[in-house]
Design a protein around this motif. Structure first.
Motif, short mmCIF file in Angstrom:
data_model
loop_
_atom_site.label_atom_id
_atom_site.label_comp_id
_atom_site.label_asym_id
_atom_site.label_seq_id
_atom_site.Cartn_x
_atom_site.Cartn_y
_atom_site.Cartn_z
N ILE A 63 0.81 -1.32 -0.20
CA ILE A 63 0.15 0.05 0.13
C ILE A 63 0.86 1.15 0.09
O ILE A 63 0.67 1.99 -0.84
N PRO A 64 1.87 1.45 1.12
CA PRO A 64 2.68 2.56 0.72
C PRO A 64 3.56 2.74 -0.45
O PRO A 64 3.58 3.75 -0.97
N ASN A 65 3.94 1.53 -0.97
CA ASN A 65 4.40 1.42 -2.30
C ASN A 65 3.53 2.15 -3.25
O ASN A 65 3.99 3.03 -4.19
N ALA A 66 2.24 1.79 -3.35
CA ALA A 66 1.20 2.29 -4.40
C ALA A 66 1.25 3.89 -4.16
O ALA A 66 1.13 4.40 -4.99
N ALA A 67 1.37 4.46 -2.80
CA ALA A 67 1.17 5.85 -2.75
C ALA A 67 2.23 6.61 -3.05
O ALA A 67 2.25 7.39 -3.75
N LEU A 68 3.58 5.81 -2.98
CA LEU A 68 4.76 6.37 -3.64
C LEU A 68 4.57 6.65 -5.28
O LEU A 68 5.13 7.69 -5.83
N ILE A 84 11.28 -1.49 4.34
CA ILE A 84 10.40 -2.60 3.85
C ILE A 84 11.27 -4.05 4.26
O ILE A 84 10.87 -5.10 3.81
N SER A 85 12.22 -3.86 5.36
CA SER A 85 12.67 -5.01 5.65
C SER A 85 11.96 -6.05 5.88
O SER A 85 12.12 -7.32 5.97
N ILE A 86 10.99 -5.76 6.94
CA ILE A 86 9.75 -6.73 7.45
C ILE A 86 9.17 -7.27 6.24
O ILE A 86 8.79 -8.50 6.21
N TYR A 87 8.72 -6.57 5.19
CA TYR A 87 8.24 -7.07 3.97
C TYR A 87 9.21 -7.97 3.06
O TYR A 87 8.56 -9.05 2.88
N ILE A 152 13.71 4.13 -8.44
CA ILE A 152 12.42 4.62 -8.75
C ILE A 152 11.11 3.89 -7.98
O ILE A 152 10.13 4.46 -7.56
N PHE A 153 11.17 2.53 -7.59
CA PHE A 153 10.26 1.93 -6.58
C PHE A 153 10.89 1.43 -5.44
O PHE A 153 12.18 0.77 -5.31
N CYS A 154 10.14 1.44 -4.37
CA CYS A 154 10.49 0.98 -3.10
C CYS A 154 9.89 -0.42 -2.70
O CYS A 154 8.92 -0.34 -2.04
N ASN A 155 10.35 -1.33 -3.46
CA ASN A 155 10.00 -2.62 -3.32
C ASN A 155 11.02 -3.71 -3.17
O ASN A 155 12.11 -3.39 -3.48
N PRO A 156 10.89 -4.98 -2.95
CA PRO A 156 11.78 -6.00 -2.69
C PRO A 156 12.96 -5.88 -4.20
O PRO A 156 14.19 -6.00 -3.72
N PRO A 157 12.38 -6.28 -5.12
CA PRO A 157 13.34 -6.54 -6.34
C PRO A 157 14.31 -5.13 -6.43
O PRO A 157 15.26 -5.34 -6.97
N ILE A 158 13.70 -3.87 -6.44
CA ILE A 158 14.63 -2.69 -6.44
C ILE A 158 15.33 -2.30 -5.04
O ILE A 158 16.28 -1.83 -5.08
N GLY A 159 14.61 -2.68 -4.19
CA GLY A 159 15.16 -1.99 -2.76
C GLY A 159 16.18 -2.70 -2.25
O GLY A 159 17.21 -2.11 -1.54
#
Length: 310
Positions: A63-68, A84-87, A152-159
């Motif tokens: 959800i925060p990633n969608a907001a970003l 996002i470490s918990i994610y 550009i994205f704050c998600n596991p593959p990029i983070g």
């Protein structure tokens, strides 16, 4: 004019919102049904609960990633990854639990006595050791390799740092391939054993069959593609674009388990309808189903009566 990159970000954010709503509704219902219905509790269902909790956390962190994505804000990796470490932990955790569910079925089929005798808490703890170790190891690597690159994205593959991301995707492909191999092996075993298997085991196999097919075309596809993009030499913004769009397949994986159970298990369908029967539309559905069952029973009884008279 709106750029293609912005349109793509809006599409990804919309996918996250839609699948979050569907997925959270499904997983919360599954946890409630397991709590409310003792008949639905088993070692396997508790493993499914662990998977549901993992998927809930994964969906909430999207959800925060969608907001970003909607706002276009960019973060540095050393800001993104701690957030996002918990994610990352639970996205690794859920991947291995899927393997553990197949191992669970293997134990039921080949080590039935062990499965019956071992305590539930001990069994669940034993099955969660490997997912926990793998997830914790990946998160520690992520912190050790963290840098200040703007992403550009704050998600596991990029983070994750590219080196850790490569380890993560390759290890997931290995786990996923083992899952697929074991499931094919189980399908062969069930094919030859046929009806000699107990009815509850056959039901579990049917549900797992559909779940595994969905898993192949969701999580397996997602991780295999992420690894393939790097292997064929894609780099830079194009690599970020390709990896980020794989979130669709990850979201399908996170959202689908409960709906597969509703489709394949009459026990879960009946329990779900019963739990929501306070709603008028569901109450009507329940009444219609009961009438249909009564009608079927009456038809069978009438047929038996006629055969006796003859």
């Amino acid at each position: 004019m709106v750029s293609a990159a912005i349109v793509n970000q809006i599409c990804i954010a919309s996918e996250i919102v839609v699948f979050d709503v569907l997925g959270l509704f499904g997983h919360i219902n599954f946890l409630c049904l397991t709590y409310k219905k003792p008949s639905l509790r088993s070692k396997s269902s508790y493993l499914q609960c662990a998977l549901s909790v993992s998927h809930i956390i994964c969906l909430l962190f999207e959800i925060p990633n969608a907001a970003l994505l909607f706002t276009g804000i960019r973060l540095k990796r050393n800001v993104c990854f701690p957030a996002i470490s918990i994610y990352v932990f639970f996205i690794c955790f859920q991947a291995v639990i899927i393997l553990m569910l197949v191992v669970d079925l293997l134990i039921i089929v080949f080590f039935t006595t062990f499965y019956r005798k071992i305590g539930t808490i001990t069994y669940i703890a034993m099955m969660l050791v490997i997912p926990f170790i793998y997830s914790a190891f990946t998160v520690v690597l992520g912190f050790l390799k963290m840098d200040d690159e703007v992403i550009i994205f704050c998600n596991p593959p990029i983070g994750l740092h590219p080196d850790v991301g490569r380890f993560w995707s390759m290890s997931n492909v290995i786990f996923n391939t083992i899952t697929l191999f074991l499931f094919v092996f189980l399908m062969i075993v069930f094919h030859f054993k046929g009806k000699r298997q107990k009815s509850d085991t056959r039901k579990l196999m049917k549900s797992l069959k559909v779940s595994t097919i969905v898993f192949i075309f969701s999580w397996y596809m997602c991780m295999l593609a992420n690894d393939l993009f790097v292997a064929i030499g894609i780099t830079g913004p194009l690599l970020v674009f390709c990896k980020s769009n794989m979130v669709f397949f990850a979201l399908v994986c996170f959202a689908q388990p409960f709906y597969v159970m509703l489709w394949k298990s009459s026990d879960y369908r009946d329990a779900f309808i019963d739990m929501w029967s306070f709603l008028e539309c569901v109450k009507n559905m329940k009444s219609s189903k009961i009438s249909h069952k009564v009608s079927n029973v009456s038809s069978v009884a009438l047929s038996v009566k006629r055969s006796i008279k003859q």
